[in-house]
Design an enzyme around this catalytic site. Structure first.
Site, PDB file in Angstrom:
ATOM      1  N   THR A  95       0.863  -1.078  -0.099  1.00 55.48           N
ATOM      2  CA  THR A  95      -0.093   0.060  -0.120  1.00 55.48           C
ATOM      3  C   THR A  95       0.790   1.306   0.005  1.00 55.48           C
ATOM      4  OG1 THR A  95      -1.424  -1.089   1.134  1.00 55.48           O
ATOM      5  CG2 THR A  95      -1.927   1.216   1.201  1.00 55.48           C
ATOM      6  N   LYS A 170      -7.594   1.381  -2.983  1.00 56.56           N
ATOM      7  CA  LYS A 170      -7.391   1.272  -1.674  1.00 56.56           C
ATOM      8  C   LYS A 170      -7.544   2.289  -0.608  1.00 56.56           C
ATOM      9  CE  LYS A 170      -4.940  -0.874   1.632  1.00 56.56           C
ATOM     10  NZ  LYS A 170      -5.335  -2.117   2.339  1.00 56.56           N
ATOM     11  N   LYS A 245      -1.779   5.206   8.639  1.00 54.69           N
ATOM     12  CA  LYS A 245      -0.763   5.353   7.381  1.00 54.69           C
ATOM     13  C   LYS A 245      -1.931   5.482   6.023  1.00 54.69           C
ATOM     14  CE  LYS A 245       1.653   2.294   4.072  1.00 54.69           C
ATOM     15  NZ  LYS A 245       2.165   0.842   3.746  1.00 54.69           N
TER      16      LYS A 245
HETATM   17  P1  NAD Z   1       5.908  -5.714   7.389  1.00 50.28           P
HETATM   18  O1  NAD Z   1       6.772  -4.505   7.989  1.00 50.28           O
HETATM   19  O2  NAD Z   1       5.612  -6.958   8.405  1.00 50.28           O
HETATM   20  O3  NAD Z   1       6.655  -6.593   6.264  1.00 50.28           O
HETATM   21  C1  NAD Z   1       7.363  -5.718   5.068  1.00 50.28           C
HETATM   22  C2  NAD Z   1       8.720  -6.384   4.906  1.00 50.28           C
HETATM   23  O4  NAD Z   1       9.380  -5.453   3.838  1.00 50.28           O
HETATM   24  C3  NAD Z   1       9.763  -6.307   6.170  1.00 50.28           C
HETATM   25  O5  NAD Z   1      10.086  -7.814   6.263  1.00 50.28           O
HETATM   26  C4  NAD Z   1      11.094  -5.726   5.447  1.00 50.28           C
HETATM   27  O6  NAD Z   1      12.254  -6.044   6.179  1.00 50.28           O
HETATM   28  C5  NAD Z   1      10.875  -5.841   4.151  1.00 50.28           C
HETATM   29  N1  NAD Z   1      11.409  -4.553   3.623  1.00 50.28           N
HETATM   30  C6  NAD Z   1      11.516  -3.275   3.772  1.00 50.28           C
HETATM   31  N2  NAD Z   1      12.138  -2.716   2.670  1.00 50.28           N
HETATM   32  C7  NAD Z   1      12.669  -3.522   1.912  1.00 50.28           C
HETATM   33  C8  NAD Z   1      13.599  -3.409   0.692  1.00 50.28           C
HETATM   34  N3  NAD Z   1      14.041  -2.282   0.258  1.00 50.28           N
HETATM   35  N4  NAD Z   1      13.752  -4.681   0.014  1.00 50.28           N
HETATM   36  C9  NAD Z   1      13.332  -6.012   0.505  1.00 50.28           C
HETATM   37  N5  NAD Z   1      12.719  -5.910   1.657  1.00 50.28           N
HETATM   38  C10 NAD Z   1      12.428  -4.887   2.050  1.00 50.28           C
HETATM   39  O7  NAD Z   1       4.774  -5.193   6.792  1.00 50.28           O
HETATM   40  P2  NAD Z   1       3.249  -5.991   6.495  1.00 50.28           P
HETATM   41  O8  NAD Z   1       2.247  -5.898   7.460  1.00 50.28           O
HETATM   42  O9  NAD Z   1       3.593  -7.414   5.730  1.00 50.28           O
HETATM   43  O10 NAD Z   1       2.735  -5.161   4.932  1.00 50.28           O
HETATM   44  C11 NAD Z   1       3.205  -5.090   4.104  1.00 50.28           C
HETATM   45  C12 NAD Z   1       2.421  -3.900   3.154  1.00 50.28           C
HETATM   46  O11 NAD Z   1       0.924  -4.451   3.189  1.00 50.28           O
HETATM   47  C13 NAD Z   1       2.329  -2.427   3.764  1.00 50.28           C
HETATM   48  O12 NAD Z   1       2.273  -1.657   2.642  1.00 50.28           O
HETATM   49  C14 NAD Z   1       0.867  -2.528   4.447  1.00 50.28           C
HETATM   50  O13 NAD Z   1       0.617  -1.201   4.296  1.00 50.28           O
HETATM   51  C15 NAD Z   1       0.106  -3.530   3.358  1.00 50.28           C
HETATM   52  N6  NAD Z   1      -0.923  -3.999   4.117  1.00 50.28           N
HETATM   53  C16 NAD Z   1      -0.575  -4.401   5.284  1.00 50.28           C
HETATM   54  C17 NAD Z   1      -1.995  -5.347   6.084  1.00 50.28           C
HETATM   55  C18 NAD Z   1      -1.754  -5.758   7.279  1.00 50.28           C
HETATM   56  O14 NAD Z   1      -2.553  -6.058   7.902  1.00 50.28           O
HETATM   57  N7  NAD Z   1      -0.047  -6.008   7.728  1.00 50.28           N
HETATM   58  C19 NAD Z   1      -3.296  -5.324   5.450  1.00 50.28           C
HETATM   59  C20 NAD Z   1      -3.073  -4.579   4.086  1.00 50.28           C
HETATM   60  C21 NAD Z   1      -2.203  -4.162   3.512  1.00 50.28           C
END
Ligand code: NAD
Length: 299
Positions: A95, A170, A245
């Site tokens: 997102t 979204k 966010k």
């Molecule tokens: P998270 O922080 O658990 O995971 C993100 C991962 O990306 C981490 O493991 C981090 O180390 C990695 N990362 C960051 N920069 C990087 C790079 N340059 N190269 C490689 N890896 C990198 O976050 P999440 O909860 O998995 O969310 C991911 C996305 O999904 C976000 O944009 C969030 O807004 C969206 N989202 C999350 C949820 C939820 O409930 N968690 C729901 C809908 C959408």
């Protein structure tokens, strides 16, 4: 079966990649945090040492990252776009802001790749169960190629339009969700103070004009919808930090096109206060307790 690269193996990315693996695809997995890459390897994926390695010899590359800065870091600051074969499909499920999403499309297209923004709703539970909803932006060709993969990770994939349209859908949806959760919470707080039972309000509003998802599926007042986080001490669910966010993204987007979103602005301010009060990890429906504790502002 296809060869898939997956970058970003956090709370969402790892279970999404695991569902693709279970469906028979091979996965090259990379995360900047080595322990996360190793967690993917333990589940049977191939650990990639760099983003470029994850993008080499794959049919499709997924990214699932925290922000637009991270997506652009992969697209711009690594060799992923250069090493991937011509026509490889890049799908960003993070997102992120609409401007960064459009920039990512431009970078991918200029490098001769297909590109799709495809953020999700459904949270970690949906990622694990493979029941996410995808909102996609990009060409019909890119969406058509991505669809079989999206259908493994989710129950539904909607093609919303051109580059950035998935992100636009979204943040519009989540702005509406933030506003409606506050609205439902306010109704229960007012009902309490008026001596109206929460069950009576629920019985009326859930079948009347106040009906909405925040009420009937995710009710912030406990004891009314069994599966709602309100019945589990407001454990997320969808964390208040993520709601904030998305609301901030909605306000950035509204500012960029001069759209009037006064309730979106107010919802953002309330979730900001809720987060600052130490509830960032709580489910976003916990805002009902915050509203209950507030004094009436008579200004
Ligand atoms: P998270 O922080 O658990 O995971 C993100 C991962 O990306 C981490 O493991 C981090 O180390 C990695 N990362 C960051 N920069 C990087 C790079 N340059 N190269 C490689 N890896 C990198 O976050 P999440 O909860 O998995 O969310 C991911 C996305 O999904 C976000 O944009 C969030 O807004 C969206 N989202 C999350 C949820 C939820 O409930 N968690 C729901 C809908 C959408």
């Amino acid at each position: 079966m296809a060869r898939v690269g997956f970058i970003g193996l956090g709370k969402m990315g790892l279970p999404m990649a695991a569902n693709l693996l279970e469906a028979g695809h091979t996965i090259k997995a990379f995360d900047v945090v080595d322990a996360s890459t190793q967690a993917a390897a333990q589940r049977g994926m191939t650990a990639a040492a760099t983003a470029g390695e994850a993008a080499t010899d794959v049919d499709v590359l997924f990214t699932m990252l925290p922000s637009g800065t991270n997506t652009l870091a992969v697209y711009q600051d690594t060799d992923a776009l250069q090493v991937a074969a011509a026509g490889t499909l890049f799908v960003d499920c993070s997102t992120i802001d609409v401007a960064s999403a459009r920039k990512a499309h431009e970078l991918a297209t200029n490098a001769g790749k297909l590109s799709l923004d495809a953020p999700v709703s459904g949270g970690v539970t949906g990622a694990v169960a493979g029941t996410l909803t995808f909102m996609a932006g990009g060409s019909g060709e890119a969406f058509g190629k991505a669809k079989p993969f999206l259908e493994i990770m989710g129950g539904r994939a909607v093609h919303c339009g051109d580059a950035g349209s998935g992100q636009a859908a979204k943040i519009c949806n989540n702005m509406l969700l933030g506003i409606s959760m506050i609205g439902v919470s306010e109704a229960f707080v007012l009902a309490e103070k008026l001596g109206l039972s929460k069950q009576a309000l629920f019985d009326v509003a859930s079948t009347a004009s106040g009906q909405c998802w925040s009420l009937t599926t995710y009710c912030p007042a406990p004891g009314l919808v069994e599966t709602a986080p309100s019945n589990n001490d407001y454990k997320a669910g969808f964390a208040a930090a993520l709601m904030l966010k998305d609301l901030k993204l909605s306000q950035d987007a509204a500012g960029s096109v001069a759209a009037a979103t006064p309730l979106g602005k107010h919802a953002t301010a309330l979730y900001e206060q809720f987060n600052e009060a130490g509830h960032a990890d709580m489910d976003f429906s916990g805002i009902i307790n915050f509203l209950r504790s507030k004094e009436r502002d008579t200004s």
